[in-house]
Design an enzyme around this catalytic site. Structure first.
Site, mmCIF file in Angstrom:
data_model
loop_
_atom_site.group_PDB
_atom_site.id
_atom_site.type_symbol
_atom_site.label_atom_id
_atom_site.label_comp_id
_atom_site.label_asym_id
_atom_site.label_seq_id
_atom_site.Cartn_x
_atom_site.Cartn_y
_atom_site.Cartn_z
ATOM 1 C CE1 TYR A 145 15.966 11.426 49.656
ATOM 2 C CE2 TYR A 145 13.609 11.882 49.512
ATOM 3 C CZ TYR A 145 14.714 11.532 50.254
ATOM 4 O OH TYR A 145 14.597 11.280 51.601
ATOM 5 C CG ASP A 147 26.802 14.478 58.714
ATOM 6 O OD1 ASP A 147 27.057 15.003 57.615
ATOM 7 O OD2 ASP A 147 25.652 14.427 59.195
ATOM 8 N NE ARG A 149 2.739 17.789 50.370
ATOM 9 C CZ ARG A 149 3.805 17.072 50.766
ATOM 10 N NH1 ARG A 149 3.737 15.749 50.855
ATOM 11 N NH2 ARG A 149 4.946 17.671 51.054
ATOM 12 C CG ASP A 160 31.554 9.968 50.454
ATOM 13 O OD1 ASP A 160 30.479 9.374 50.675
ATOM 14 O OD2 ASP A 160 31.823 10.497 49.355
ATOM 15 C CE LYS A 210 16.073 8.252 51.343
ATOM 16 N NZ LYS A 210 17.064 7.839 52.353
#
Length: 270
Positions: free
Chosen positions: A137, A33, A175, A50, A141
């Site tokens: 985003y 992380d 949902r 990173d 993906k």
């Protein structure tokens, strides 16, 4: 006796925090992380840095038997530029590190937001549905899925892409009830991706047993994956039924309110 070592990226995040204690039963965990992790358990080690830096990615992957890549920058209105390092460079660095160090299993946490602009329909969308990202985003993906396919078919890295539905601990609305996944069921899918019998490349949905699901896995995967949890049994105390949701909240789209957000101009810096 030591257990095989598994890398989990984004380990301090919500999903990583839920998965760690279950995966720790079978693996020693290297947890990656941006910030130090607190409360490490026996069998866990932390690596801070990173993953957009190739040296950090190499250090994270070396000596592991597989990678579960959860780390990503996510927001409904995130800019394209803000996704470049965490969602593009990081996944390529990790896949390249797997190739360099001979790591043969890669599990990529994709998202239902890769198909989020498909409208809510009477029938669930199968796993071979065309991508329809609901923002930058979701677009990142879709890129990650393609990168996994490249490294699977060209370099033999077995890659399982999991389009995660909603992985909150509790179901907050109607949902998300239709695409929710429990931590235990998500780990069941991850284990299939880390198995010696894993497919070379496969895209599946990360969902538990959901009423009138928005998404549906293909038959061959359903023969291997047997979810044990039910979304309607895990409703939040503040649960809102689907009929209470408005169009402004994205009730008409698989991706919900992500599909209704304003997208920043990708030509302008974040």
């Amino acid at each position: 006796m030591s257990k095989p070592k598994l890398l989990i990226t984004g380990a301090a995040g919500r999903v990583g925090t839920l998965l760690r204690p279950i995966l720790l039963q079978d693996y020693d965990l290297r947890l990656s992380d941006l910030l130090p992790l607190q409360g490490l358990q026996p069998g866990e080690e932390s690596i801070v840095g990173d993953l957009a830096d190739p040296e950090v990615a190499n250090a994270a992957v070396a000596g592991t038997v597989g990678v579960v890549h959860l780390a990503a920058a996510v927001a409904p209105d995130i800019s394209f530029e803000a996704t470049l390092k965490p969602n593009y460079y990081a996944v390529l660095n990790l896949l390249e590190a797997c190739r360099e160090f001979g790591v043969k299993h890669f599990v990529f946490a994709s998202s239902h937001h890769a198909v989020g602009l498909h409208p809510v329909a009477d029938k669930p969308y199968p796993a071979n549905t065309d991508v329809a990202p609901d923002g930058f985003y979701g677009l990142s993906k879709a890129f990650g899925e393609a990168a996994c396919s490249l490294y699977a078919h060209r370099f033999g890295i077995s890659s399982l892409v999991i389009r995660i539905g909603n992985a909150d601990e509790k179901v907050v609305d109607g949902r998300r009830e239709r695409l929710w996944v429990s931590a235990a069921d998500l780990v069941q899918i991850i284990r299939l991706g880390l198995s010696e019998h894993a497919q070379q490349f496969e895209i599946v949905y990360g969902i538990s047993n959901c009423p009138t699901p928005l998404l549906r896995n293909h038959a061959s995967f359903e023969q291997r994956y047997h979810p044990g949890d039910y979304s309607y049994e895990n409703r939040s105390s503040e649960f809102r039924p689907f009929t209470y949701l408005t169009q402004q909240e994205g009730a008409g789209f698989v991706g919900g309110f992500f599909a209704m957000s304003n997208l920043p101009d990708p030509r302008k810096p974040a």
